[in-house]
Design a protein around this motif. Structure first.
Motif, PDB file in Angstrom:
ATOM      1  N   ASP A  32       0.840  -1.193   0.000  1.00  0.00           N
ATOM      2  CA  ASP A  32       0.000   0.000   0.000  1.00  0.00           C
ATOM      3  C   ASP A  32       0.876   1.243   0.000  1.00  0.00           C
ATOM      4  N   SER A  33       0.379   2.331   0.551  1.00  0.00           N
ATOM      5  CA  SER A  33       1.094   3.607   0.495  1.00  0.00           C
ATOM      6  C   SER A  33       2.433   3.582   1.213  1.00  0.00           C
ATOM      7  N   TYR A  38       3.806   7.239  -0.604  1.00  0.00           N
ATOM      8  CA  TYR A  38       2.842   8.344  -0.519  1.00  0.00           C
ATOM      9  C   TYR A  38       3.556   9.658  -0.201  1.00  0.00           C
ATOM     10  N   THR A  45      11.423   6.066  -2.815  1.00  0.00           N
ATOM     11  CA  THR A  45      10.859   4.974  -2.021  1.00  0.00           C
ATOM     12  C   THR A  45      11.924   3.986  -1.572  1.00  0.00           C
ATOM     13  N   SER A  67       3.035  -1.640  -5.673  1.00  0.00           N
ATOM     14  CA  SER A  67       2.252  -1.093  -4.564  1.00  0.00           C
ATOM     15  C   SER A  67       1.423   0.103  -5.018  1.00  0.00           C
ATOM     16  N   SER A  69      -1.051   3.335  -3.304  1.00  0.00           N
ATOM     17  CA  SER A  69      -1.544   4.030  -2.117  1.00  0.00           C
ATOM     18  C   SER A  69      -3.032   3.769  -1.938  1.00  0.00           C
ATOM     19  N   ASN A  99      -4.608  -0.535   5.626  1.00  0.00           N
ATOM     20  CA  ASN A  99      -5.828   0.218   5.314  1.00  0.00           C
ATOM     21  C   ASN A  99      -7.074  -0.528   5.756  1.00  0.00           C
ATOM     22  N   HIS A 183       2.566   8.190   7.348  1.00  0.00           N
ATOM     23  CA  HIS A 183       3.460   7.795   6.261  1.00  0.00           C
ATOM     24  C   HIS A 183       4.911   8.206   6.503  1.00  0.00           C
TER      25      HIS A 183
END
Length: 205
Positions: A32-33, A38, A45, A67, A69, A99, A183
């Motif tokens: 995910d994020s 993010y 990253t 991935s 977000s 999430n 984040h």
């Protein structure tokens, strides 16, 4: 004679290319994020950081960031077939569930989604690593404990490596967390890469 030598050299060169390609290992990050970066550029990253490191230290390993977000376990499961078909990975690192937890999704559904992701990957001979994920303490101790235990149980049941949550230490340092309190910052990315590198190297080998 010259034609024979030429054909022999071409054949040997082809074998070297085939061996080189077959020796490469593809590792996909399905996250995910926290993994998508993010608020950051893709070059910032932790996945990109590992990719740069491994270009020289482990050129046979190709790490791919799949991935998104906001991704959930359901979304990851829905995308998985396409990801596997496109990248044909040897290994898969699953970093999903955060999430789901933040939105209070039913844990049985989250558990089922994770198990299906692992099953689909394993059915194609893909080696799987599952990231432990945690929710903030303000979600209540009981839910937080159940949520954390779920990952442990899924990893044990499916016989996959459970990798500790890389945000656990990062989250306690204000310099490493963005203003949203969730984040990781650009400064945190090399730290995350340091933490995950030995686990992901082992997963890819």
């Amino acid at each position: 004679m010259k034609n024979f030598l030429l054909k022999t050299c071409l054949f040997l060169a082809l074998l070297l290319v085939i061996r080189s390609v077959s020796a490469n290992v593809s590792l996909v990050v399905l996250g995910d994020s926290l993994s998508a970066g993010y608020g950051l550029s893709q070059e910032q990253t932790w996945v990109a950081e590992l990719d740069r490191r491994w270009e020289s230290s482990h050129p046979d390993i190709n790490i791919i960031n799949a991935s998104i977000s906001g991704e959930t376990t359901r979304g990851g499961l829905r995308r998985l077939e396409g990801v596997l078909e496109r990248h044909k990975p040897d290994a898969l690192f699953i970093e999903l569930g955060g999430n789901d937890g933040l939105r209070g999704f039913d844990l049985n559904t989250v558990r089922s989604n994770l198990k299906q992701i692992i099953d689909q990957a394993q059915q194609q001979g893909v080696k799987v690593g599952l990231s432990q994920v945690m929710v903030p303490p303000n979600y209540g101790q009981r839910f937080a404990e159940q949520f954390q235990k779920m990952f442990e149980e899924v990893a044990e049941e499916k016989n996959v490596t459970l990798i500790p949550f890389f945000m656990e230490e990062i989250a306690t340092n204000a310099d490493y967390v963005q203003d949203d309190g969730i984040h990781p910052t650009a400064e945190a990315q090399p730290k995350i890469a340091d933490f995950l590198e030995p686990y992901l190297l082992k997963l890819a080998q």
